[in-house]
Design a protein around this motif. Structure first.
Motif, mmCIF file in Angstrom:
data_model
loop_
_atom_site.group_PDB
_atom_site.id
_atom_site.type_symbol
_atom_site.label_atom_id
_atom_site.label_comp_id
_atom_site.label_asym_id
_atom_site.label_seq_id
_atom_site.Cartn_x
_atom_site.Cartn_y
_atom_site.Cartn_z
ATOM 1 N N LEU A 97 37.000 -27.180 -21.344
ATOM 2 C CA LEU A 97 37.016 -28.680 -20.739
ATOM 3 C C LEU A 97 36.370 -28.899 -19.661
ATOM 4 N N ALA A 98 37.834 -28.269 -19.015
ATOM 5 C CA ALA A 98 37.250 -28.677 -17.103
ATOM 6 C C ALA A 98 35.985 -28.043 -16.597
ATOM 7 N N ALA A 99 34.945 -26.705 -17.533
ATOM 8 C CA ALA A 99 33.804 -27.007 -17.118
ATOM 9 C C ALA A 99 32.686 -27.653 -18.080
ATOM 10 N N GLY A 100 33.032 -28.410 -18.578
ATOM 11 C CA GLY A 100 32.505 -29.780 -19.362
ATOM 12 C C GLY A 100 32.416 -30.769 -18.548
ATOM 13 N N CYS A 101 33.733 -31.113 -17.830
ATOM 14 C CA CYS A 101 33.424 -32.424 -17.273
ATOM 15 C C CYS A 101 33.142 -31.956 -15.704
ATOM 16 N N ALA A 102 32.524 -30.678 -14.521
ATOM 17 C CA ALA A 102 32.703 -30.649 -13.953
ATOM 18 C C ALA A 102 31.222 -30.714 -13.644
ATOM 19 N N LYS A 103 30.580 -30.458 -14.684
ATOM 20 C CA LYS A 103 28.971 -31.339 -14.814
ATOM 21 C C LYS A 103 28.145 -32.276 -14.423
ATOM 22 N N GLU A 104 27.199 -32.820 -13.883
ATOM 23 C CA GLU A 104 27.008 -34.248 -13.220
ATOM 24 C C GLU A 104 25.974 -34.612 -14.353
ATOM 25 N N THR A 105 26.314 -36.083 -15.157
ATOM 26 C CA THR A 105 26.203 -36.371 -16.413
ATOM 27 C C THR A 105 24.141 -36.939 -15.696
ATOM 28 N N ARG A 106 23.512 -36.556 -16.767
ATOM 29 C CA ARG A 106 22.676 -37.667 -16.326
ATOM 30 C C ARG A 106 22.452 -39.089 -15.665
ATOM 31 N N VAL A 107 23.929 -40.104 -16.090
ATOM 32 C CA VAL A 107 24.079 -41.223 -15.309
ATOM 33 C C VAL A 107 24.348 -40.948 -13.861
ATOM 34 N N GLN A 108 25.287 -40.489 -13.059
ATOM 35 C CA GLN A 108 25.081 -39.194 -12.243
ATOM 36 C C GLN A 108 24.409 -39.420 -11.491
ATOM 37 N N GLN A 109 23.582 -38.153 -12.029
ATOM 38 C CA GLN A 109 22.041 -38.104 -11.102
ATOM 39 C C GLN A 109 21.023 -38.881 -10.994
ATOM 40 N N PHE A 110 20.684 -40.198 -11.981
ATOM 41 C CA PHE A 110 20.211 -41.598 -12.024
ATOM 42 C C PHE A 110 20.976 -42.649 -11.023
ATOM 43 N N TRP A 111 22.008 -42.304 -10.416
ATOM 44 C CA TRP A 111 22.678 -43.171 -10.636
ATOM 45 C C TRP A 111 21.663 -43.936 -9.437
ATOM 46 N N GLY A 112 21.417 -46.009 -9.699
ATOM 47 C CA GLY A 112 21.013 -46.671 -8.342
ATOM 48 C C GLY A 112 19.135 -46.190 -8.702
ATOM 49 N N THR A 113 18.680 -44.978 -9.393
ATOM 50 C CA THR A 113 17.364 -45.362 -9.094
ATOM 51 C C THR A 113 16.214 -46.349 -9.680
ATOM 52 N N SER A 114 17.549 -46.781 -10.307
ATOM 53 C CA SER A 114 16.483 -48.210 -10.704
ATOM 54 C C SER A 114 17.362 -49.698 -10.302
ATOM 55 N N TYR A 115 17.807 -49.522 -8.925
ATOM 56 C CA TYR A 115 17.883 -50.584 -8.577
ATOM 57 C C TYR A 115 17.008 -50.312 -7.358
#
Length: 90
Positions: free
Chosen positions: A17-35
């Protein structure tokens, strides 16, 4: 032995679970791109900060007449103060 198996199983689940939560999600990777894309697409002249030429457009007499007409359009309007009454039934 049973307690050791339970502890190892629990430790394995917690590590996964800790290893899975440590990865950056797609939302976090592209946060602010649309703006940023929307802001970039609304810029009319991308070379505006580079060009230092004077702005040309309407002549002085024409722009003066336009501004006078604009300012006079507000003189005929009358602003009324709005008031509201709330009846509380007392």
């Amino acid at each position: 032995m049973k307690k050791l198996t339970f502890t190892l199983g629990t430790l394995t689940i917690v590590c996964l679970l800790a290893a899975g939560c440590a990865k950056e999600t797609r939302v976090q990777q592209f946060w602010g791109t649309s703006y940023n894309l929307a802001k970039y697409n609304q810029i009319a002249d991308l070379s505006a900060p580079v060009d230092h030429e004077p702005i040309t457009g309407m002549e002085g007499a024409v722009s003066t007449k336009v501004m006078e007409t604009y300012i006079q359009s507000f003189e005929g309007q009358k602003q009324e103060a709005k008031s509201y009454t709330i009846d509380l039934g007392m």
